[in-house]
Write an enzyme that holds these catalytic residues in place. Sequence first.
Site, PDB file in Angstrom:
ATOM      1  N   ASN A  10     -51.752 -12.262 -73.121  1.00  0.00           N
ATOM      2  CA  ASN A  10     -52.685 -12.598 -74.210  1.00  0.00           C
ATOM      3  C   ASN A  10     -53.861 -13.462 -73.773  1.00  0.00           C
ATOM      4  O   ASN A  10     -54.755 -13.747 -74.564  1.00  0.00           O
ATOM      5  CB  ASN A  10     -51.945 -13.249 -75.392  1.00  0.00           C
ATOM      6  CG  ASN A  10     -50.864 -12.347 -75.929  1.00  0.00           C
ATOM      7  OD1 ASN A  10     -51.138 -11.203 -76.267  1.00  0.00           O
ATOM      8  ND2 ASN A  10     -49.625 -12.811 -75.967  1.00  0.00           N
ATOM      9  N   ALA A  74     -46.932 -17.358 -72.773  1.00  0.00           N
ATOM     10  CA  ALA A  74     -45.631 -17.540 -73.420  1.00  0.00           C
ATOM     11  C   ALA A  74     -44.454 -17.351 -72.452  1.00  0.00           C
ATOM     12  O   ALA A  74     -43.353 -17.848 -72.717  1.00  0.00           O
ATOM     13  CB  ALA A  74     -45.498 -16.581 -74.598  1.00  0.00           C
ATOM     14  N   HIS A  97     -51.929 -25.208 -68.695  1.00  0.00           N
ATOM     15  CA  HIS A  97     -52.058 -24.767 -70.088  1.00  0.00           C
ATOM     16  C   HIS A  97     -53.359 -25.282 -70.660  1.00  0.00           C
ATOM     17  O   HIS A  97     -53.741 -26.443 -70.416  1.00  0.00           O
ATOM     18  CB  HIS A  97     -50.880 -25.271 -70.930  1.00  0.00           C
ATOM     19  CG  HIS A  97     -49.580 -24.767 -70.414  1.00  0.00           C
ATOM     20  ND1 HIS A  97     -49.190 -23.452 -70.553  1.00  0.00           N
ATOM     21  CD2 HIS A  97     -48.617 -25.368 -69.685  1.00  0.00           C
ATOM     22  CE1 HIS A  97     -48.036 -23.289 -69.943  1.00  0.00           C
ATOM     23  NE2 HIS A  97     -47.665 -24.439 -69.408  1.00  0.00           N
ATOM     24  N   ARG A 104     -47.474 -29.150 -79.804  1.00  0.00           N
ATOM     25  CA  ARG A 104     -47.444 -27.976 -80.684  1.00  0.00           C
ATOM     26  C   ARG A 104     -46.006 -27.691 -81.138  1.00  0.00           C
ATOM     27  O   ARG A 104     -45.219 -28.610 -81.275  1.00  0.00           O
ATOM     28  CB  ARG A 104     -48.085 -26.794 -79.947  1.00  0.00           C
ATOM     29  CG  ARG A 104     -49.562 -27.072 -79.599  1.00  0.00           C
ATOM     30  CD  ARG A 104     -50.192 -25.921 -78.842  1.00  0.00           C
ATOM     31  NE  ARG A 104     -50.209 -24.706 -79.659  1.00  0.00           N
ATOM     32  CZ  ARG A 104     -50.470 -23.481 -79.172  1.00  0.00           C
ATOM     33  NH1 ARG A 104     -50.743 -23.331 -77.891  1.00  0.00           N
ATOM     34  NH2 ARG A 104     -50.476 -22.432 -79.969  1.00  0.00           N
TER      35      ARG A 104
HETATM   36  C1  DQA Z   1     -50.696 -21.492 -73.280  1.00  0.00           C
HETATM   37  C2  DQA Z   1     -49.623 -22.130 -74.159  1.00  0.00           C
HETATM   38  C3  DQA Z   1     -48.482 -21.160 -74.416  1.00  0.00           C
HETATM   39  O1  DQA Z   1     -47.500 -21.764 -75.244  1.00  0.00           O
HETATM   40  C4  DQA Z   1     -48.990 -19.923 -75.121  1.00  0.00           C
HETATM   41  O2  DQA Z   1     -47.946 -19.001 -75.294  1.00  0.00           O
HETATM   42  C5  DQA Z   1     -50.144 -19.318 -74.406  1.00  0.00           C
HETATM   43  C6  DQA Z   1     -51.188 -20.183 -73.858  1.00  0.00           C
HETATM   44  C7  DQA Z   1     -51.918 -22.419 -73.081  1.00  0.00           C
HETATM   45  O3  DQA Z   1     -52.696 -22.152 -72.178  1.00  0.00           O
HETATM   46  O4  DQA Z   1     -52.116 -23.373 -73.848  1.00  0.00           O
HETATM   47  O5  DQA Z   1     -50.282 -18.091 -74.346  1.00  0.00           O
HETATM   48  O6  DQA Z   1     -50.139 -21.253 -71.994  1.00  0.00           O
END
Ligand code: DQA
Length: 142
Positions: A10, A74, A97, A104
């Site tokens: 994603n 994720a 991240h 969160r």
């Molecule tokens: C992420 C945080 C993860 O929990 C989430 O699933 C992501 C992005 C971040 O860059 O903040 O896809 O890795």
Amino acid sequence: MKIIIINGPNLNLLGTREPEIYGSESMEAYIPKLRQRYPDMEIEYYQSNVEGELINKMQEVGFSYDGIVLNAGAYTHTSIALLDCIRSIHTPVVEVHISNVSSREEFRSRSVIAPGCRGTIQGFGLDSYRLAIESLLGLATR
Ligand code: DQA
């Protein structure tokens, strides 16, 4: 010095995906800025939504590159296969991240891959990637 930024699921949608959390800049716009800032460094970029493809890429580069900056998305919270991979290669991996995952949902506060990584940088938006590069530079000159 040759490094690679690897983004997981994603993260190809950065720029449009939940901009209130991840900002409105795409990786395609950000990477050239990074390369400009570190002209002596070879900075590759790879993204996949597929867990096995992330592992294949890490195995491919993980015995010759100087560093891996990994935002596993994720999979961070679920993938023992990625942890095993990180532990199996020689190249140091810095976990990144964009958001502050500790502030969160509860399920995001646990990273399965963290024990295999040299360290974690989180919560600084896309600048987290630059800070990870700085940490790799620090490792290289230590
Ligand atoms: C992420 C945080 C993860 O929990 C989430 O699933 C992501 C992005 C971040 O860059 O903040 O896809 O890795």
